[in-house]
Design a protein around this motif. Structure first.
Motif, PDB file in Angstrom:
ATOM      1  N   HIS A 133      42.036  53.378  21.994  1.00 52.50           N
ATOM      2  CA  HIS A 133      41.206  52.167  22.002  1.00 52.50           C
ATOM      3  C   HIS A 133      40.748  51.805  20.592  1.00 52.50           C
ATOM      4  O   HIS A 133      40.657  50.622  20.236  1.00 52.50           O
ATOM      5  CB  HIS A 133      40.018  52.343  22.944  1.00 52.50           C
ATOM      6  N   ALA A 134      40.474  52.819  19.779  1.00 49.19           N
ATOM      7  CA  ALA A 134      40.097  52.553  18.386  1.00 49.19           C
ATOM      8  C   ALA A 134      41.261  51.918  17.628  1.00 49.19           C
ATOM      9  O   ALA A 134      41.064  51.033  16.787  1.00 49.19           O
ATOM     10  CB  ALA A 134      39.656  53.842  17.706  1.00 49.19           C
ATOM     11  N   LEU A 135      42.492  52.354  17.931  1.00 44.51           N
ATOM     12  CA  LEU A 135      43.669  51.751  17.299  1.00 44.51           C
ATOM     13  C   LEU A 135      43.800  50.285  17.713  1.00 44.51           C
ATOM     14  O   LEU A 135      44.067  49.418  16.877  1.00 44.51           O
ATOM     15  CB  LEU A 135      44.930  52.516  17.683  1.00 44.51           C
ATOM     16  N   GLN A 136      43.625  50.001  18.990  1.00 43.57           N
ATOM     17  CA  GLN A 136      43.710  48.616  19.458  1.00 43.57           C
ATOM     18  C   GLN A 136      42.719  47.725  18.710  1.00 43.57           C
ATOM     19  O   GLN A 136      43.064  46.635  18.259  1.00 43.57           O
ATOM     20  CB  GLN A 136      43.440  48.558  20.962  1.00 43.57           C
ATOM     21  N   GLN A 137      41.515  48.234  18.546  1.00 47.17           N
ATOM     22  CA  GLN A 137      40.502  47.456  17.822  1.00 47.17           C
ATOM     23  C   GLN A 137      40.888  47.285  16.361  1.00 47.17           C
ATOM     24  O   GLN A 137      40.720  46.216  15.783  1.00 47.17           O
ATOM     25  CB  GLN A 137      39.144  48.153  17.936  1.00 47.17           C
TER      26      GLN A 137
ATOM     27  N   LEU B 212      37.902  54.833   9.884  1.00 51.46           N
ATOM     28  CA  LEU B 212      38.984  53.848   9.847  1.00 51.46           C
ATOM     29  C   LEU B 212      40.276  54.341  10.484  1.00 51.46           C
ATOM     30  O   LEU B 212      40.901  53.617  11.259  1.00 51.46           O
ATOM     31  CB  LEU B 212      39.254  53.428   8.395  1.00 51.46           C
ATOM     32  N   CYS B 213      40.699  55.552  10.153  1.00 48.90           N
ATOM     33  CA  CYS B 213      42.011  56.009  10.629  1.00 48.90           C
ATOM     34  C   CYS B 213      41.939  57.097  11.692  1.00 48.90           C
ATOM     35  O   CYS B 213      42.956  57.483  12.251  1.00 48.90           O
ATOM     36  CB  CYS B 213      42.866  56.483   9.457  1.00 48.90           C
TER      37      CYS B 213
ATOM     38  N   TYR C  82      47.194  54.843   7.425  1.00 50.83           N
ATOM     39  CA  TYR C  82      47.500  55.596   8.637  1.00 50.83           C
ATOM     40  C   TYR C  82      46.510  55.291   9.753  1.00 50.83           C
ATOM     41  O   TYR C  82      45.393  54.832   9.512  1.00 50.83           O
ATOM     42  CB  TYR C  82      47.423  57.112   8.376  1.00 50.83           C
ATOM     43  N   PHE C  83      46.956  55.617  10.964  1.00 46.21           N
ATOM     44  CA  PHE C  83      46.027  55.776  12.084  1.00 46.21           C
ATOM     45  C   PHE C  83      46.488  56.989  12.868  1.00 46.21           C
ATOM     46  O   PHE C  83      47.670  57.121  13.189  1.00 46.21           O
ATOM     47  CB  PHE C  83      45.968  54.555  13.005  1.00 46.21           C
ATOM     48  N   VAL C  84      45.551  57.889  13.180  1.00 52.04           N
ATOM     49  CA  VAL C  84      45.857  59.132  13.885  1.00 52.04           C
ATOM     50  C   VAL C  84      45.346  59.032  15.316  1.00 52.04           C
ATOM     51  O   VAL C  84      44.134  58.938  15.549  1.00 52.04           O
ATOM     52  CB  VAL C  84      45.226  60.346  13.170  1.00 52.04           C
TER      53      VAL C  84
ATOM     54  N   VAL D  26      34.565  57.997   5.561  1.00 51.94           N
ATOM     55  CA  VAL D  26      35.921  57.472   5.405  1.00 51.94           C
ATOM     56  C   VAL D  26      36.730  58.476   4.602  1.00 51.94           C
ATOM     57  O   VAL D  26      36.264  58.980   3.574  1.00 51.94           O
ATOM     58  CB  VAL D  26      35.903  56.098   4.689  1.00 51.94           C
ATOM     59  N   CYS D  27      37.951  58.795   5.045  1.00 48.93           N
ATOM     60  CA  CYS D  27      38.775  59.799   4.378  1.00 48.93           C
ATOM     61  C   CYS D  27      39.288  59.295   3.026  1.00 48.93           C
ATOM     62  O   CYS D  27      39.246  58.098   2.744  1.00 48.93           O
ATOM     63  CB  CYS D  27      39.947  60.201   5.265  1.00 48.93           C
ATOM     64  N   ALA D  28      39.789  60.213   2.214  1.00 44.60           N
ATOM     65  CA  ALA D  28      40.253  59.867   0.873  1.00 44.60           C
ATOM     66  C   ALA D  28      41.427  58.888   0.908  1.00 44.60           C
ATOM     67  O   ALA D  28      41.536  58.013   0.041  1.00 44.60           O
ATOM     68  CB  ALA D  28      40.659  61.139   0.126  1.00 44.60           C
TER      69      ALA D  28
END
Length: 201
Positions: free
Chosen positions: A127-131, A61-62, A106-108, A70-72
């Motif tokens: 690109h993952a952030l855009q999606q 996800l992030c 968050y998004f990294v 999926v992170c905590a």
């Protein structure tokens, strides 16, 4: 470094030079220290590196580093899903968490955009952030927490364009963070004030 025919030692020095800011002399000092004074530490380091290299991946996800799918932080149902804070790397995310004021998600990016290069060649998470922002129905605010460097500002500009195009509120960390600084080195108090005083972009 003294001349040696020992290929294992040379490979160790070469491997240590892969670390940021470590030149041949520093790498040689580290190698000699581990082999002369801390063999058990050298074995523990080797084991930890192998284990991390084999088990750590990107959160689905992030995009941060974690051992689970999926992170905590993303799995925490108490985080505010309407806010998405975009940072450059996991160290920046950790700095934000240490400030203890932000409760969103968050998004990294795992990098930043460079003005003179195409976006496709950089910031692996772009690109993952855009999606993510295009498909996240709960998202209302995009918080830009990139560093205040030339490349960080270029990334912030691109993020602002992306957020505005989707009708999101876009905010940027306030200038309490020193100009030209790397986010991971900013003290938690300054970072907390910068987040609290963020402004529209």
């Amino acid at each position: 470094m003294a001349a040696t025919d020992d290929g294992s030692l040379q490979r160790l020095v070469g491997a240590l030079q892969r670390l940021p800011g470590v030149g041949v002399r520093s790498a040689a000092r580290m190698a000699y220290h581990l082999l002369l004074h801390d063999r058990s530490g050298a074995l523990e380091l080797a084991h930890a590196l192998r284990q991390a290299a084999e088990s750590v991946r990107h959160c689905a996800l992030c995009h941060t580093l974690c051992e689970q799918e999926v992170c905590a932080t993303c799995a925490d149902p108490n985080r505010d899903a309407s806010q998405l804070c975009v940072v450059e790397n996991p160290a920046d995310q950790a700095a934000m968490e240490r400030a203890g004021i932000y409760q969103g998600r968050y998004f990294v990016l795992m990098g930043r955009l460079r003005p003179l290069e195409p976006q496709d060649a950089q910031a692996p998470g772009w690109h993952a952030l855009q999606q993510r922002v295009q498909t996240d129905a709960a998202l209302r605010e995009l918080i830009v927490a990139t560093s205040f460097t030339v490349e960080g500002e270029a990334t912030a500009h691109a993020l602002a364009q992306l957020g505005r195009a989707l009708g999101l509120r876009v905010t940027r960390l306030a200038r309490g963070v020193p100009l030209g600084s790397e986010l991971e080195f900013v003290d938690p108090g300054t970072l907390a004030h910068a987040l609290a005083d963020r402004r529209p972009v």
